[in-house]
Write a protein that holds these residues in place. Sequence first.
Motif, mmCIF file in Angstrom:
data_model
loop_
_atom_site.group_PDB
_atom_site.id
_atom_site.type_symbol
_atom_site.label_atom_id
_atom_site.label_comp_id
_atom_site.label_asym_id
_atom_site.label_seq_id
_atom_site.Cartn_x
_atom_site.Cartn_y
_atom_site.Cartn_z
ATOM 1 N N ARG A 24 -19.510 17.994 -28.304
ATOM 2 C CA ARG A 24 -18.441 17.595 -28.454
ATOM 3 C C ARG A 24 -17.148 17.767 -28.869
ATOM 4 N NH1 ARG A 24 -21.799 11.353 -28.906
ATOM 5 N NH2 ARG A 24 -21.582 11.254 -26.310
ATOM 6 N N HIS A 25 -17.393 18.133 -30.092
ATOM 7 C CA HIS A 25 -16.461 18.883 -30.549
ATOM 8 C C HIS A 25 -15.798 19.951 -29.612
ATOM 9 C CE1 HIS A 25 -13.902 20.309 -34.115
ATOM 10 N NE2 HIS A 25 -14.763 21.115 -33.986
ATOM 11 N N GLY A 26 -16.631 21.122 -29.625
ATOM 12 C CA GLY A 26 -16.140 22.404 -28.725
ATOM 13 C C GLY A 26 -15.608 21.637 -27.360
ATOM 14 N N ALA A 27 -16.109 20.954 -27.186
ATOM 15 C CA ALA A 27 -15.409 20.174 -25.545
ATOM 16 C C ALA A 27 -14.440 19.734 -25.727
ATOM 17 C CB ALA A 27 -16.074 19.336 -24.988
ATOM 18 N N ASP A 28 -13.846 18.810 -27.145
ATOM 19 C CA ASP A 28 -12.513 17.958 -26.907
ATOM 20 C C ASP A 28 -11.425 19.632 -27.880
ATOM 21 O OD1 ASP A 28 -13.034 15.950 -27.290
ATOM 22 O OD2 ASP A 28 -13.423 15.883 -29.433
ATOM 23 N N PHE A 29 -12.498 20.722 -28.529
ATOM 24 C CA PHE A 29 -11.142 22.083 -28.497
ATOM 25 C C PHE A 29 -10.818 22.873 -26.796
ATOM 26 C CE2 PHE A 29 -10.646 26.628 -28.732
ATOM 27 C CZ PHE A 29 -9.837 26.415 -29.875
ATOM 28 N N ARG A 38 -1.998 23.826 -14.989
ATOM 29 C CA ARG A 38 -3.022 24.207 -13.563
ATOM 30 C C ARG A 38 -4.258 24.131 -13.304
ATOM 31 N NH1 ARG A 38 -0.663 27.910 -9.582
ATOM 32 N NH2 ARG A 38 -1.230 26.275 -8.339
ATOM 33 N N LEU A 39 -4.918 24.062 -15.130
ATOM 34 C CA LEU A 39 -6.245 24.119 -15.413
ATOM 35 C C LEU A 39 -6.408 25.415 -15.005
ATOM 36 C CD1 LEU A 39 -7.516 20.234 -14.016
ATOM 37 C CD2 LEU A 39 -6.916 20.975 -15.641
ATOM 38 N N ASN A 40 -5.821 26.567 -15.090
ATOM 39 C CA ASN A 40 -6.500 28.375 -14.902
ATOM 40 C C ASN A 40 -6.688 28.344 -16.600
ATOM 41 O OD1 ASN A 40 -5.721 28.664 -12.310
ATOM 42 N ND2 ASN A 40 -3.641 28.354 -12.833
ATOM 43 N N CYS A 41 -8.145 28.721 -16.734
ATOM 44 C CA CYS A 41 -9.071 29.100 -17.780
ATOM 45 C C CYS A 41 -8.397 30.760 -18.726
ATOM 46 C CB CYS A 41 -9.618 28.856 -17.808
ATOM 47 S SG CYS A 41 -11.019 27.024 -18.221
ATOM 48 N N TYR A 42 -8.193 30.704 -19.617
ATOM 49 C CA TYR A 42 -7.588 31.282 -20.769
ATOM 50 C C TYR A 42 -8.675 32.561 -21.078
ATOM 51 C CZ TYR A 42 -3.648 29.075 -20.993
ATOM 52 O OH TYR A 42 -2.292 28.090 -20.696
ATOM 53 N N ALA A 43 -8.850 33.384 -21.147
ATOM 54 C CA ALA A 43 -9.798 34.200 -21.269
ATOM 55 C C ALA A 43 -10.118 34.614 -22.726
ATOM 56 C CB ALA A 43 -9.700 35.584 -21.131
ATOM 57 N N VAL A 44 -9.484 34.844 -24.037
ATOM 58 C CA VAL A 44 -9.469 34.227 -24.861
ATOM 59 C C VAL A 44 -8.413 33.803 -25.956
ATOM 60 C CG1 VAL A 44 -9.926 35.964 -27.210
ATOM 61 C CG2 VAL A 44 -10.638 36.603 -24.517
ATOM 62 N N LEU A 45 -9.463 32.670 -26.834
ATOM 63 C CA LEU A 45 -7.998 32.017 -27.056
ATOM 64 C C LEU A 45 -8.776 32.299 -29.332
ATOM 65 C CD1 LEU A 45 -8.814 28.479 -26.432
ATOM 66 C CD2 LEU A 45 -7.021 29.726 -25.660
ATOM 67 N N ASP A 46 -7.380 31.786 -29.639
ATOM 68 C CA ASP A 46 -7.785 31.893 -31.441
ATOM 69 C C ASP A 46 -8.015 31.095 -32.008
ATOM 70 O OD1 ASP A 46 -5.376 30.416 -32.116
ATOM 71 O OD2 ASP A 46 -4.159 32.439 -32.905
ATOM 72 N N ARG A 47 -8.338 31.192 -33.098
ATOM 73 C CA ARG A 47 -9.040 29.526 -33.689
ATOM 74 C C ARG A 47 -8.272 28.583 -33.795
ATOM 75 N NH1 ARG A 47 -8.515 29.087 -39.867
ATOM 76 N NH2 ARG A 47 -7.130 30.477 -39.787
ATOM 77 N N VAL A 52 -5.039 34.026 -26.618
ATOM 78 C CA VAL A 52 -4.742 35.794 -26.572
ATOM 79 C C VAL A 52 -4.562 36.494 -25.287
ATOM 80 C CG1 VAL A 52 -5.909 37.054 -28.331
ATOM 81 C CG2 VAL A 52 -5.831 34.808 -29.386
ATOM 82 N N ALA A 53 -5.562 35.871 -24.439
ATOM 83 C CA ALA A 53 -5.401 36.928 -23.217
ATOM 84 C C ALA A 53 -5.140 35.732 -22.200
ATOM 85 C CB ALA A 53 -6.765 37.770 -23.573
ATOM 86 N N PRO A 54 -4.837 36.127 -21.414
ATOM 87 C CA PRO A 54 -4.973 35.513 -19.970
ATOM 88 C C PRO A 54 -6.540 36.182 -19.044
ATOM 89 C CG PRO A 54 -3.451 37.243 -19.624
ATOM 90 C CD PRO A 54 -4.114 37.167 -21.164
ATOM 91 N N ALA A 55 -7.115 35.082 -18.140
ATOM 92 C CA ALA A 55 -7.826 35.356 -17.769
ATOM 93 C C ALA A 55 -7.575 36.134 -16.639
ATOM 94 C CB ALA A 55 -8.672 33.937 -16.361
#
Length: 76
Positions: A24-29, A38-47, A52-55
Motif C-alpha cells: 500500500r505504501h508503494g501504491a500510494d507513491f 494523462r496517466l503515462n508512466c515515467y520510466a524512472v523516478l528518484d526517491r 528522472v527519465a521518460p518511458a
Amino acid sequence: EQVWSFAYLYNEIDARPAWLEHARHGADFLYQFAHDDRLNCYAVLDRRGRPVAPATDITPDCAVAMAYAQLHRATG
C-alpha cells in the motif's frame, strides 16, 4: 516492482499485514508520482518522486498496471 512483490507475497505466500502495508505504501507513491496527467508512466523516478527519465516503451505502464492488479487481489 515493490508494490507487485509485496502484494504477491501477501496473496500467494502468507497474508502478513506488514507485506500488505508495504504494498500500500508503494501504491500510494505510484499514485502520487509515477505518471503524468494523462496517466503515462515515467520510466524512472528518484526517491522523492521526481521524474528522472521518460518511458520509451510501454514497460512502465505495464508494471504499474500489474502492481495495481496484484494489490487489488489483496484488498478487493
